[in-house]
Design an enzyme around this catalytic site. Sequence first.
Site, PDB file in Angstrom:
ATOM      1  N   SER A 122       0.828  -1.213   0.000  1.00  9.10           N
ATOM      2  CA  SER A 122       0.000   0.000   0.000  1.00  9.10           C
ATOM      3  C   SER A 122       0.856   1.254   0.000  1.00  9.10           C
ATOM      4  O   SER A 122       0.325   2.338  -0.185  1.00  9.10           O
ATOM      5  CB  SER A 122      -0.964   0.063   1.187  1.00  9.10           C
ATOM      6  N   HIS A 143      -2.767  -3.139  -6.150  1.00  3.89           N
ATOM      7  CA  HIS A 143      -3.179  -2.741  -4.803  1.00  3.89           C
ATOM      8  C   HIS A 143      -4.671  -3.007  -4.597  1.00  3.89           C
ATOM      9  O   HIS A 143      -5.516  -2.235  -5.043  1.00  3.89           O
ATOM     10  CB  HIS A 143      -2.843  -1.248  -4.595  1.00  3.89           C
ATOM     11  N   GLU A 155      -5.899  -0.655  -7.565  1.00  2.00           N
ATOM     12  CA  GLU A 155      -4.975   0.304  -8.171  1.00  2.00           C
ATOM     13  C   GLU A 155      -3.855  -0.479  -8.846  1.00  2.00           C
ATOM     14  O   GLU A 155      -3.179  -1.270  -8.187  1.00  2.00           O
ATOM     15  CB  GLU A 155      -4.356   1.210  -7.100  1.00  2.00           C
ATOM     16  N   ASN A 193      -4.090   6.425  -0.951  1.00  2.00           N
ATOM     17  CA  ASN A 193      -3.623   6.957   0.330  1.00  2.00           C
ATOM     18  C   ASN A 193      -3.167   8.411   0.234  1.00  2.00           C
ATOM     19  O   ASN A 193      -3.150   9.123   1.230  1.00  2.00           O
ATOM     20  CB  ASN A 193      -2.516   6.066   0.891  1.00  2.00           C
TER      21      ASN A 193
HETATM   22  P1  NAD Z   1      -1.081  -9.508   7.555  1.00  2.00           P
HETATM   23  O1  NAD Z   1      -0.166  -9.209   8.687  1.00  2.00           O
HETATM   24  O2  NAD Z   1      -2.498  -9.870   7.831  1.00  2.00           O
HETATM   25  O3  NAD Z   1      -0.454 -10.692   6.667  1.00  2.00           O
HETATM   26  C1  NAD Z   1       0.895 -10.754   6.301  1.00  2.00           C
HETATM   27  C2  NAD Z   1       1.261 -12.215   6.135  1.00  2.00           C
HETATM   28  O4  NAD Z   1       2.597 -12.304   5.613  1.00  2.00           O
HETATM   29  C3  NAD Z   1       1.254 -13.020   7.454  1.00  2.00           C
HETATM   30  O5  NAD Z   1       0.387 -14.138   7.347  1.00  2.00           O
HETATM   31  C4  NAD Z   1       2.711 -13.440   7.618  1.00  2.00           C
HETATM   32  O6  NAD Z   1       2.856 -14.728   8.223  1.00  2.00           O
HETATM   33  C5  NAD Z   1       3.182 -13.462   6.174  1.00  2.00           C
HETATM   34  N1  NAD Z   1       4.635 -13.398   6.053  1.00  2.00           N
HETATM   35  C6  NAD Z   1       5.526 -12.651   6.763  1.00  2.00           C
HETATM   36  N2  NAD Z   1       6.786 -12.945   6.366  1.00  2.00           N
HETATM   37  C7  NAD Z   1       6.677 -13.881   5.379  1.00  2.00           C
HETATM   38  C8  NAD Z   1       7.625 -14.570   4.579  1.00  2.00           C
HETATM   39  N3  NAD Z   1       8.932 -14.339   4.702  1.00  2.00           N
HETATM   40  N4  NAD Z   1       7.174 -15.470   3.675  1.00  2.00           N
HETATM   41  C9  NAD Z   1       5.859 -15.702   3.534  1.00  2.00           C
HETATM   42  N5  NAD Z   1       4.905 -15.077   4.272  1.00  2.00           N
HETATM   43  C10 NAD Z   1       5.320 -14.180   5.186  1.00  2.00           C
HETATM   44  O7  NAD Z   1      -0.977  -8.238   6.596  1.00  2.00           O
HETATM   45  P2  NAD Z   1      -2.052  -7.726   5.532  1.00  2.00           P
HETATM   46  O8  NAD Z   1      -2.925  -6.705   6.158  1.00  2.00           O
HETATM   47  O9  NAD Z   1      -2.644  -8.896   4.830  1.00  2.00           O
HETATM   48  O10 NAD Z   1      -1.096  -6.904   4.523  1.00  2.00           O
HETATM   49  C11 NAD Z   1      -0.308  -7.552   3.555  1.00  2.00           C
HETATM   50  C12 NAD Z   1       0.101  -6.562   2.495  1.00  2.00           C
HETATM   51  O11 NAD Z   1      -1.050  -5.956   1.919  1.00  2.00           O
HETATM   52  C13 NAD Z   1       0.965  -5.400   2.993  1.00  2.00           C
HETATM   53  O12 NAD Z   1       1.892  -5.057   2.013  1.00  2.00           O
HETATM   54  C14 NAD Z   1      -0.054  -4.273   3.182  1.00  2.00           C
HETATM   55  O13 NAD Z   1       0.522  -2.991   3.078  1.00  2.00           O
HETATM   56  C15 NAD Z   1      -0.980  -4.544   2.013  1.00  2.00           C
HETATM   57  N6  NAD Z   1      -2.330  -4.013   2.128  1.00  2.00           N
HETATM   58  C16 NAD Z   1      -3.020  -4.102   3.292  1.00  2.00           C
HETATM   59  C17 NAD Z   1      -4.336  -3.612   3.380  1.00  2.00           C
HETATM   60  C18 NAD Z   1      -5.132  -3.731   4.655  1.00  2.00           C
HETATM   61  O14 NAD Z   1      -6.133  -3.001   4.791  1.00  2.00           O
HETATM   62  N7  NAD Z   1      -4.781  -4.608   5.568  1.00  2.00           N
HETATM   63  C19 NAD Z   1      -4.926  -3.015   2.261  1.00  2.00           C
HETATM   64  C20 NAD Z   1      -4.200  -2.962   1.064  1.00  2.00           C
HETATM   65  C21 NAD Z   1      -2.911  -3.450   1.012  1.00  2.00           C
END
Ligand code: NAD
Length: 291
Positions: A122, A143, A155, A193
């Site tokens: 993001s 995104h 996006e 954002n």
């Molecule tokens: P989250 O913490 O729920 O999930 C992240 C996952 O990555 C976890 O399950 C973790 O175990 C895994 N992980 C960590 N290290 C790892 C590795 N080395 N190999 C494999 N897996 C690994 O986070 P999220 O909210 O799902 O966010 C994930 C991505 O999406 C981020 O880049 C975030 O910026 C983006 N994002 C989040 C949102 C939101 O609202 N949560 C919205 C858009 C984009």
Amino acid sequence: MGIDSVRTIGVVGAGQMGGGIAQAAVMADFSVVLHDSEKRALVAALEAIDKGLQRLVEKGGMAQADKGTAIRQVRTTTELKDLAACDFVVEAVSERLPLKMQIFEALDAGCRPEVVLATNTSSLSITRIAAATRRPERVVGMHFMNPVPVMKLIEVVPGQATSRATTDDTVALALRMGKTPVLSQDLPGFISNRVLMPMINEAIFALYEGLGTRDDIDTVMTLGMRHPMGPLALADFIGLDTCLSILEILQEGFGDPKYRPCPLLRRLVDAGHLGRKSGRGFYDYSQGAPR
Ligand code: NAD
């Protein structure tokens, strides 16, 4: 390679977003290989996908038999090398640049050269993530919004070296997933954002300066501007730590003080009041419904 030949989508990271992306992909008839380094994240993601599809069945949006077929389209693995046969990969691991760069280097080594490697970041630079690979022209930002199965927007963010074909393939994939893609340049915050975070920050400044109460500020935006959720409630939903880190990226990326995070936001994060996920932010969630 053209999106018509994409059958299997690899999803790296099975958290909130990765699980949602996997669900949206099987709902669009793709097979999915879902990878996470944590086994329990994979188990939780499969449960969430099952629940999400069941809700769809109950609403009449999917036949019970199709739900079984869809779930069987998700294969889980703790080994990144199992993504070697995927035709398109979306990365959704935690928002840390060194981690994403390490994952992209490994994906680049393991996936066929023509496969698009997309990141769901993001706030990080697509161009920098792409630089970890020998195929920066096949790396792109994709995104998704949370919750992925419900939210229509994606996006699509080409980095400095992303080819036109990669951008076109990603737009086509978004459409095949039933989403509405928009294009954003690879600048801090992208479009979403860049517009949202200053509004949330301004709402926090309004509270900090006593311009209005929490409820009045949120009510102005829900009833006055028809936003489905007030900015302070939305900040709690996103996570106050996430809001702070995105504002810092905007401030650093543009070198413009207009993005400086409100001191009240910093104080709440320091106190561990991170919003819904910690039970308390601008609202109190300890009893379930926000108060
Ligand atoms: P989250 O913490 O729920 O999930 C992240 C996952 O990555 C976890 O399950 C973790 O175990 C895994 N992980 C960590 N290290 C790892 C590795 N080395 N190999 C494999 N897996 C690994 O986070 P999220 O909210 O799902 O966010 C994930 C991505 O999406 C981020 O880049 C975030 O910026 C983006 N994002 C989040 C949102 C939101 O609202 N949560 C919205 C858009 C984009």
